[in-house]
Design a protein around this motif. Structure first.
Motif: not given
Length: 281
Positions: A19, A21-22, A24-26, A28-29, A32, A135, A146
């Motif tokens: 996981k 990519a998942e 990394e997304r968390e 970055r979110v 940010d 989100k 979602t």
């Protein structure tokens, strides 16, 4: 040169191969969103670091840890009702700020509010943490559809779980579960119970608006001389409306703030009157 020494909390986020990519997304979110937030009831991000497969977030340190530990006998017990009301109110203010869109121009849905994500300062000021699943609400929309339902079992908005439609009211449902934890001292999910009794919401839903039954679910750890039954009944009523299955029947977080402020005043006034009758003030 003067160097200021400061204690911080470091959250390490591993990126598993399956996981990656998942994860990394968390990361970055969270970076940010947190870098744009500024509110006394939200944890402050002080820095971050990306090193190979490891990701680190540096937060302000919360000396009292998380709320769940204090309610479940791991941390210092919160036996005073006004202190629990203070935690509830602080959490409500943090969520209301996210929902208002003040920080980024559009509302933010936390999506993973729970008692372990409510951290406490030395003075028991509540600060909401962990924005990895947050989100941004699409502009002009009231729901975000979602493909995957994410969050924590026990705090899931049943409407979101069944339709995939994420709304601000999904956070209100989770907040209602936290209110029930503050009221009862129980966990949101108790796997030692029978399947139909594992959810705290299902355990107490039918008792919240019945004052006789309500006495049985009040946390026995609460100091009896710290609360009035009137304030507890008002609190239970608010919690019951937050966890209604139909999201349109739930209050907004701004309404929760106003009601909690009223509950605090009602409790304080009631205790003062009781002391006056006893000739103690």
């Amino acid at each position: 040169m003067y160097l200021e020494m400061k204690v911080v909390a470091i959250k390490k986020m591993d990126l598993p191969l399956v996981k990656e990519a998942e994860g990394e997304r968390e990361f970055r979110v969270e970076v940010d969103i947190l870098s744009r937030l500024d509110h006394p009831n939200l944890v402050s991000l002080m820095g971050y670091c990306a090193d190979g497969k490891n990701r680190f977030l540096v937060y302000e340190y919360m000396p009292k840890g998380n709320l769940q530990d204090h309610l479940n006998g791991i941390g210092e017990p919160i036996t005073e009702w006004p202190l629990r009301l203070k935690v509830a109110l602080g959490s409500a203010k943090g969520l209301a700020y996210l929902h208002s869109g003040s920080a980024v121009g559009i509302p933010i849905i936390h999506r993973d509010l729970k008692s372990t994500n409510i951290l406490l300062t030395a003075n028991f000021e509540a600060k909401i943490s962990d924005f990895g699943l947050a989100k941004l609400m699409p502009e002009g929309k009231e729901a975000y559809v979602t493909a995957k339902v994410l969050g924590t079992f026990g705090y899931f908005d049943p409407e979101y779980a069944s339709t995939g439609k994420l709304t601000l009211q999904s956070d209100v449902y989770a907040f209602g579960v936290v209110l029930l934890e503050l009221l009862t001292g129980r966990r949101a999910v108790d796997l030692s119970q029978r399947p139909n009794d594992q959810s705290l919401v299902l355990q107490v839903r039918n008792t919240l608006n019945d004052r006789k039954k309500l006495r049985k679910v009040i946390d026995p750890e609460l100091s009896r001389n710290s609360y009035t039954l009137e304030s507890v009944a008002m609190f239970a009523n608010l919690a019951s409306r937050c966890v209604r299955p139909d999201s349109t029947e739930r209050p907004s977080m701004e309404e929760c703030i106003r009601e909690l402020q009223l509950i605090l005043r009602t409790n304080s006034k009631g205790l003062s009157m009781a002391l006056h009758k006893l000739g103690l003030n």
